[in-house]
Design a protein around this motif. Structure first.
Motif, PDB file in Angstrom:
ATOM      1  N   UNK A   1       8.490  -3.617  -3.465  1.00  0.00           N
ATOM      2  CA  UNK A   1       7.272  -2.930  -3.901  1.00  0.00           C
ATOM      3  C   UNK A   1       7.524  -1.428  -3.863  1.00  0.00           C
ATOM      4  N   UNK A   2       7.813  -0.821  -5.023  1.00  0.00           N
ATOM      5  CA  UNK A   2       8.068   0.615  -5.029  1.00  0.00           C
ATOM      6  C   UNK A   2       6.798   1.401  -4.704  1.00  0.00           C
ATOM      7  N   UNK A   3       6.979   2.485  -3.974  1.00  0.00           N
ATOM      8  CA  UNK A   3       5.838   3.298  -3.560  1.00  0.00           C
ATOM      9  C   UNK A   3       6.117   4.755  -3.901  1.00  0.00           C
ATOM     10  N   UNK A   4       5.130   5.406  -4.452  1.00  0.00           N
ATOM     11  CA  UNK A   4       5.235   6.831  -4.726  1.00  0.00           C
ATOM     12  C   UNK A   4       3.837   7.416  -4.865  1.00  0.00           C
ATOM     13  N   UNK A   5       3.687   8.658  -4.441  1.00  0.00           N
ATOM     14  CA  UNK A   5       2.414   9.357  -4.595  1.00  0.00           C
ATOM     15  C   UNK A   5       2.424  10.229  -5.848  1.00  0.00           C
TER      16      UNK A   5
END
Length: 52
Positions: A3-7
């Motif tokens: 699950x890629x995460x980025x803001x």
């Protein structure tokens, strides 16, 4: 499944573009060569092997 995460909105868009590439036949053959005929990646017996 990772699950890629980025803001960052631009990075989020990049993470969603999972179909933005293609593998060559040579790359597919290299990936396929990583596994054994029975589908295992190494000689670990699934009945006795422990990850941790």
């Amino acid at each position: 499944m990772p699950l890629p995460k980025s803001a960052t909105p631009s990075r989020q868009a990049e993470n969603l573009d999972v179909f933005g590439f293609a593998l060559t036949g040579e790359e597919m053959a290299a990936i396929s060569a990583l596994t054994k005929a029975d589908g295992r990646l190494f000689d670990g017996d699934p009945n006795t092997h422990e990850e941790m």
